[in-house]
Design a protein around this motif. Structure first.
Motif, PDB file in Angstrom:
ATOM      1  N   PRO A 272       0.811  -1.225   0.000  1.00  0.00           N
ATOM      2  CA  PRO A 272       0.000   0.000   0.000  1.00  0.00           C
ATOM      3  C   PRO A 272       0.838   1.264   0.000  1.00  0.00           C
ATOM      4  N   ALA A 273       2.047   1.188   0.572  1.00  0.00           N
ATOM      5  CA  ALA A 273       2.929   2.362   0.564  1.00  0.00           C
ATOM      6  C   ALA A 273       3.305   2.738  -0.865  1.00  0.00           C
ATOM      7  N   LEU A 274       3.619   1.748  -1.687  1.00  0.00           N
ATOM      8  CA  LEU A 274       3.992   2.028  -3.072  1.00  0.00           C
ATOM      9  C   LEU A 274       2.789   2.482  -3.890  1.00  0.00           C
ATOM     10  N   VAL A 275       1.624   1.871  -3.623  1.00  0.00           N
ATOM     11  CA  VAL A 275       0.413   2.295  -4.316  1.00  0.00           C
ATOM     12  C   VAL A 275       0.095   3.748  -3.972  1.00  0.00           C
ATOM     13  N   GLN A 276       0.355   4.129  -2.730  1.00  0.00           N
ATOM     14  CA  GLN A 276       0.103   5.501  -2.292  1.00  0.00           C
ATOM     15  C   GLN A 276       1.105   6.482  -2.883  1.00  0.00           C
ATOM     16  N   ILE A 277       2.382   6.110  -2.868  1.00  0.00           N
ATOM     17  CA  ILE A 277       3.427   7.079  -3.192  1.00  0.00           C
ATOM     18  C   ILE A 277       3.501   7.370  -4.685  1.00  0.00           C
ATOM     19  N   MET A 278       3.130   6.425  -5.534  1.00  0.00           N
ATOM     20  CA  MET A 278       3.269   6.651  -6.975  1.00  0.00           C
ATOM     21  C   MET A 278       2.428   7.828  -7.476  1.00  0.00           C
ATOM     22  N   PRO A 279       1.116   7.841  -7.239  1.00  0.00           N
ATOM     23  CA  PRO A 279       0.351   9.015  -7.694  1.00  0.00           C
ATOM     24  C   PRO A 279       0.691  10.268  -6.898  1.00  0.00           C
ATOM     25  N   TYR A 280       1.008  10.097  -5.607  1.00  0.00           N
ATOM     26  CA  TYR A 280       1.289  11.257  -4.758  1.00  0.00           C
ATOM     27  C   TYR A 280       2.512  12.018  -5.248  1.00  0.00           C
TER      28      TYR A 280
END
Length: 288
Positions: A183-191
């Motif tokens: 979830p950290a990577l899913v969060q950070i990519m668009p952010y």
């Protein structure tokens, strides 16, 4: 084609230094709000977006000011900076890796597109997205330690960085340093993609940070809840709530936006300070 973030007169390592300085300064400014955000995220109750709440456990932290006062009363000013040492390592290494990777990617993409057919905003979005993912993966153990130190109560399970890392490795193995990484990577990519694509100065850095953080915030709640699973669970913040590492829904069903207010209050000065200090440090290096 250097962007606002990079500069044709500075190489990747110089930009990494600028990012490291900016990261350290940014963390110092927002540390208390980060502690409040984490503790609010891990409380075991439902929130109702201002229309009341359905408590499943006593609500200890009910607002930003109340939380700051509660932490100060019970733990002193040190409570505002719990987890600050691993967090400083996190911000320093994360920012350095991120800006270094961004510069390298920007150079690579420009080399593959000599006629500049790809829109600039697309390049900055992709570069920011990948740079954030690389930095997150490499520095994630510091993020984990920051969270676990921040939620410790009177019983100190972790007393220092080395002891904490040894304890986690002994009881949880190498996977123990990466709960919630997906979830950290899913969060950070668009952010980070949105942040780099929309940042042109200190103000836009703050505004784009608020927009980006709100868009991906529910995934941040999931990440924090997964980070505190394992042998270290029982403390006065999370009420011994367990979450399976492969069940995002179980983590999300209590509340998607718990701790959003301190997070938004934090993200504006954090991004503003980061890009301001980064730019000023860059100017100094260029002048030298």
């Amino acid at each position: 084609m250097p962007s606002y973030v990079t500069d044709a007169n500075l190489n990747s390592y110089q930009l990494a230094f600028c990012g490291a300085v900016a990261g350290v300064m940014s963390r110092f400014v927002v540390a208390p709000l980060d502690v409040v955000k984490i503790r609010m995220q891990l409380q075991n109750h439902r929130t109702g977006f201002g229309f009341g709440s359905t408590p499943h456990a006593p609500i200890k932290y009910t607002g930003v000011l109340h939380s700051l006062k509660t932490i100060f009363k019970e733990e002193g000013i040190r409570g505002w900076y719990k987890g600050n040492v691993p967090a400083e390592y996190l911000y320093l290494s994360y920012s350095a890796i991120e800006f270094w990777t961004y510069k390298e990617l920007e150079t690579l993409i420009d080399g593959m597109d000599p006629e500049q057919k790809v829109p600039r905003v697309t390049k900055t979005f992709v570069s920011g997205m990948v740079a954030g993912s690389v930095a997150t993966t490499l520095t994630y153990p510091f993020d984990l330690l920051r969270t676990r130190f921040a939620v410790q109560g009177d019983t100190k399970h972790y007393t220092g960085i080395y002891q904490a890392m040894k304890s986690i490795y002994t009881s949880e193995g190498m996977p123990g340093f990466y709960p919630g990484i997906r979830p950290a990577l899913v969060q950070i990519m668009p952010y980070m993609g949105l942040l780099f694509a929309t940042t042109h100065d200190m103000l836009s850095g703050a505004l784009s940070g608020i927009f980006s953080k709100t868009a991906v915030y529910p995934i941040d709640v999931v990440r924090k809840r997964l980070q505190v699973q394992g042998p270290y669970l029982t403390n006065y913040v999370i009420q011994s709530t367990k979450y399976q590492s492969d069940s995002w829904w179980q983590c999300m069903k209590l509340s998607l936006y718990k701790g959003l207010i301190p997070s938004l209050i934090k993200v504006a000065p954090a991004n503003a300070v980061t890009f301001l200090v980064f730019e000023e440090t860059k100017k100094i290096l260029v002048a030298l």
